[in-house]
Design an enzyme around this catalytic site. Structure first.
Site, PDB file in Angstrom:
ATOM      1  N   ASP A 184      -7.813  -3.086  -0.055  1.00  0.00           N
ATOM      2  CA  ASP A 184      -6.861  -2.066   0.370  1.00  0.00           C
ATOM      3  C   ASP A 184      -7.614  -1.315   1.463  1.00  0.00           C
ATOM      4  O   ASP A 184      -8.519  -0.526   1.179  1.00  0.00           O
ATOM      5  CB  ASP A 184      -6.534  -1.110  -0.791  1.00  0.00           C
ATOM      6  CG  ASP A 184      -5.549  -0.032  -0.371  1.00  0.00           C
ATOM      7  OD1 ASP A 184      -5.644   0.437   0.776  1.00  0.00           O
ATOM      8  OD2 ASP A 184      -4.687   0.342  -1.179  1.00  0.00           O
ATOM      9  N   HIS A 185      -7.267  -1.583   2.720  1.00  0.00           N
ATOM     10  CA  HIS A 185      -8.160  -1.125   3.792  1.00  0.00           C
ATOM     11  C   HIS A 185      -8.247   0.398   3.874  1.00  0.00           C
ATOM     12  O   HIS A 185      -9.181   0.927   4.458  1.00  0.00           O
ATOM     13  CB  HIS A 185      -7.785  -1.758   5.137  1.00  0.00           C
ATOM     14  CG  HIS A 185      -6.582  -1.171   5.802  1.00  0.00           C
ATOM     15  ND1 HIS A 185      -5.307  -1.474   5.441  1.00  0.00           N
ATOM     16  CD2 HIS A 185      -6.482  -0.279   6.813  1.00  0.00           C
ATOM     17  CE1 HIS A 185      -4.465  -0.806   6.205  1.00  0.00           C
ATOM     18  NE2 HIS A 185      -5.133  -0.060   7.049  1.00  0.00           N
ATOM     19  N   ASP A 242       4.785  -1.755   0.514  1.00  0.00           N
ATOM     20  CA  ASP A 242       3.831  -1.908   1.602  1.00  0.00           C
ATOM     21  C   ASP A 242       2.806  -0.772   1.622  1.00  0.00           C
ATOM     22  O   ASP A 242       1.646  -0.988   1.982  1.00  0.00           O
ATOM     23  CB  ASP A 242       4.611  -1.929   2.933  1.00  0.00           C
ATOM     24  CG  ASP A 242       3.747  -2.316   4.122  1.00  0.00           C
ATOM     25  OD1 ASP A 242       2.895  -3.197   3.955  1.00  0.00           O
ATOM     26  OD2 ASP A 242       3.932  -1.732   5.212  1.00  0.00           O
ATOM     27  N   HIS A 247      -1.821   1.976  -0.698  1.00  0.00           N
ATOM     28  CA  HIS A 247      -2.583   2.986   0.057  1.00  0.00           C
ATOM     29  C   HIS A 247      -2.402   4.405  -0.501  1.00  0.00           C
ATOM     30  O   HIS A 247      -3.366   5.119  -0.735  1.00  0.00           O
ATOM     31  CB  HIS A 247      -2.173   2.992   1.529  1.00  0.00           C
ATOM     32  CG  HIS A 247      -2.314   1.663   2.212  1.00  0.00           C
ATOM     33  ND1 HIS A 247      -3.294   0.764   1.890  1.00  0.00           N
ATOM     34  CD2 HIS A 247      -1.606   1.081   3.207  1.00  0.00           C
ATOM     35  CE1 HIS A 247      -3.180  -0.305   2.665  1.00  0.00           C
ATOM     36  NE2 HIS A 247      -2.161  -0.134   3.463  1.00  0.00           N
ATOM     37  N   LYS A 352       1.903   9.779  14.606  1.00  0.00           N
ATOM     38  CA  LYS A 352       0.998   9.114  13.676  1.00  0.00           C
ATOM     39  C   LYS A 352       0.097  10.187  13.092  1.00  0.00           C
ATOM     40  O   LYS A 352      -0.636  10.870  13.829  1.00  0.00           O
ATOM     41  CB  LYS A 352       0.156   8.084  14.436  1.00  0.00           C
ATOM     42  CG  LYS A 352      -0.838   7.323  13.585  1.00  0.00           C
ATOM     43  CD  LYS A 352      -1.590   6.317  14.454  1.00  0.00           C
ATOM     44  CE  LYS A 352      -2.796   5.735  13.752  1.00  0.00           C
ATOM     45  NZ  LYS A 352      -2.511   4.681  12.815  1.00  0.00           N
TER      46      LYS A 352
END
Ligand code: BG6
Length: 493
Positions: A184-185, A242, A247, A352
């Site tokens: 899980d980056h 997703d 995350h 972002k």
């Protein structure tokens, strides 16, 4: 978690080496590790792909991508050294003979190392292929040494709890749990790792880290990008699978976990599982009360006109897939009783920005009440990206002759302290090369996380949302997401 450890000769076998992840993240990460001197002395990257590419063609393709995606500029000298470690290998995922050829190829590398090298299998492919590949690896005895062989699997790990359990069982036929690296980056991001240091390396925050002092916690992961070229993948996935299941729940675990007794990977992973277990499950009839979904329509992002989700490539014109999710979670344990944890994520949002907000409770009584001044309650903001800082907001006296208070901010800027910040994939790949599992998800973590979102998933899948699209590209998501927090007198920060 990475430190200096002598790495054994390793062959890295990348399934899906011509895919998007390999070109944007994996090869750039290996290249940057290489130029920082962090790769093993003897290593080979065996890039597997269906097409009949020559080595030269593939290496040129990687070089072009590195020029675009590498964190550090590529130099001809470093490239010359790095490319010598890459071999393209034509391979068919579902053909037994392809794995026999792979076996021989791996043996050849071992001969050059002068011993059986470590093997790191990277499955950078869709979840549907994991079982096929894992079975073939087993049948061809490619991962016969549990001390030396490891497998990295990309998310999404399964598509619901049942399929994750199935996948875990299947992998267990070939690999021990200690050989499986479920990536899980987000856990590799510097700012996410820093939560652990910040919470448990300081004496001043931990005593305040509970329901007595904290009123609410917010976690936002907002993206400007839409689905880009991943339409068909995203149609099957949606924001809940997703982003939230992995995350955002992993970040929540970092914020809410109890202090681990040590930095041992099992210990940290145990504490995270405790958090997931304590998240109150949302009953099916309460899903609408605790969770909001949305889908973007056309709009303007960063001054540029943006298509709606349903107009993107590979998306059904009447798609029911959510591109935005907000959920209110509660944790049933002593530390977090009655503290709402609001999480939200969306694509094509205004900007972002990923950040965590710890909202402290207001003062019960105030020395300043007579002055009718508005005091803002303290707030801690942990910016994950693109800002990478920690901000503490508090009240201070405004300079001047009268005693007037104003909110101020104290900022620790991670970026300013360390410009040479590694990418998440560099950290995680190095950890996998070293055999450090701390930042990877264990089978029970993944299964619990699926369990947390299960009723939301089931409810939404069984019901068409007639209000889609319900937020403009370039906005902060659907109206209902504001109502979700306002009901409780809160607001998104
Ligand atoms: C991936 C998701 O795991 O994370 C993508 O599949 C998302 O949809 C991406 O865009 C976000 O990662 P980052 O590091 O850009 O925040």
């Amino acid at each position: 978690m990475s430190d200096n450890k002598i790495l054994q000769p390793t062959t890295i076998i990348i399934f899906g080496s011509t895919g998007d992840l390999a070109k944007r993240k994996l090869f750039p990460a290996f290249y940057n590790l290489y130029i920082s001197g962090r790769m093993p002395k003897g290593f080979n990257i065996l890039a597997l792909g269906r097409a009949d590419n020559s080595d030269e063609y593939f290496k040129n393709y990687i070089k072009e991508n590195l020029e675009q995606f590498s964190r550090k500029k590529i130099s001809s000298e470093d490239w010359a050294g790095f490319q010598a470690h890459i071999t393209y290998f034509q391979h068919q995922l579902d053909e037994e003979n392809s794995y026999k050829d792979l076996y021989e190829k791996l043996e050849k590398f071992d001969k050059v190392y002068g011993k059986r090298g470590n093997r790191l299998f990277y499955l950078s492919i869709g979840p549907n292929f994991v079982s096929t590949i894992s079975n073939h690896i087993k049948n061809a005895s490619l991962a016969s040494d549990p001390e030396k062989d490891r497998i990295i699997i990309e998310k999404p790990f399964g598509h619901d709890k049942e399929s994750a359990i199935e996948l875990n069982n299947l992998l267990a036929e070939t690999f021990e749990e200690e050989q499986i690296y479920r990536i899980d980056h987000y856990l590799g991001k510097e700012t996410v790792q820093n939560i652990l240091a910040f919470r448990f390396g300081n004496s001043i925050f931990e005593p305040l880290w509970d329901c007595k002092h904290i009123e609410s916690v917010q976690i936002t992961v907002a993206e400007e990008v839409g689905v880009e070229t991943r339409g068909s993948f995203y149609e099957e996935t949606g924001a809940l699978r997703d982003m939230i299941q992995n995350h955002l729940l992993q970040i929540l675990c970092m914020v809410a976990m109890e202090p681990p007794a040590s930095l041992e990977s099992g210990e940290i992973r145990d504490r995270k599982v405790d958090v997931l277990k304590s998240i109150r499950r949302i009953s099916s009839d309460k899903v609408d009360h605790y969770a909001v979904r949305g889908q973007y329509g056309k709009g303007t992002v960063n001054g540029a006109k943006a298509k709606g989700y349903r107009q993107e490539e590979g998306i059904a014109p009447d798609s029911n897939t959510e591109t935005f999710v907000a959920v209110k979670f509660y944790l049933d344990n002593d530390r977090w009783q009655d503290v709402p944890f609001y999480v939200r994520t969306g694509k094509k949002m205004k900007e972002k920005h990923s950040y965590i907000t710890i909202q402290f409770k207001p003062l019960p009584t105030s020395t300043f009440s007579e002055t009718s001044q508005q005091l803002s309650a303290n707030r801690l903001i942990i910016n994950i990206q693109p800002l990478m800082d920690i901000r503490l907001q508090f009240m201070a006296k405004q300079p001047g002759l009268s005693l007037v208070l104003k909110p101020v901010e104290m900022i620790f800027d991670n970026f300013a302290c360390q410009e040479d910040t590694p990418e998440a994939y560099e950290t995680l790949l190095l950890d996998a090369l070293m055999g450090d599992l701390t930042l990877f998800m264990r089978s029970d973590q993944v299964e619990e996380a699926w369990d947390v979102v299960k009723t939301i998933q089931d409810t939404w899948e069984g019901r068409k949302d007639s209000s889609f699209p319900d937020y403009e590209a370039g906005s902060w998501g659907p109206e209902e997401s504001f109502a979700l927090v306002e009901r409780q007198g809160h607001s998104w920060v």
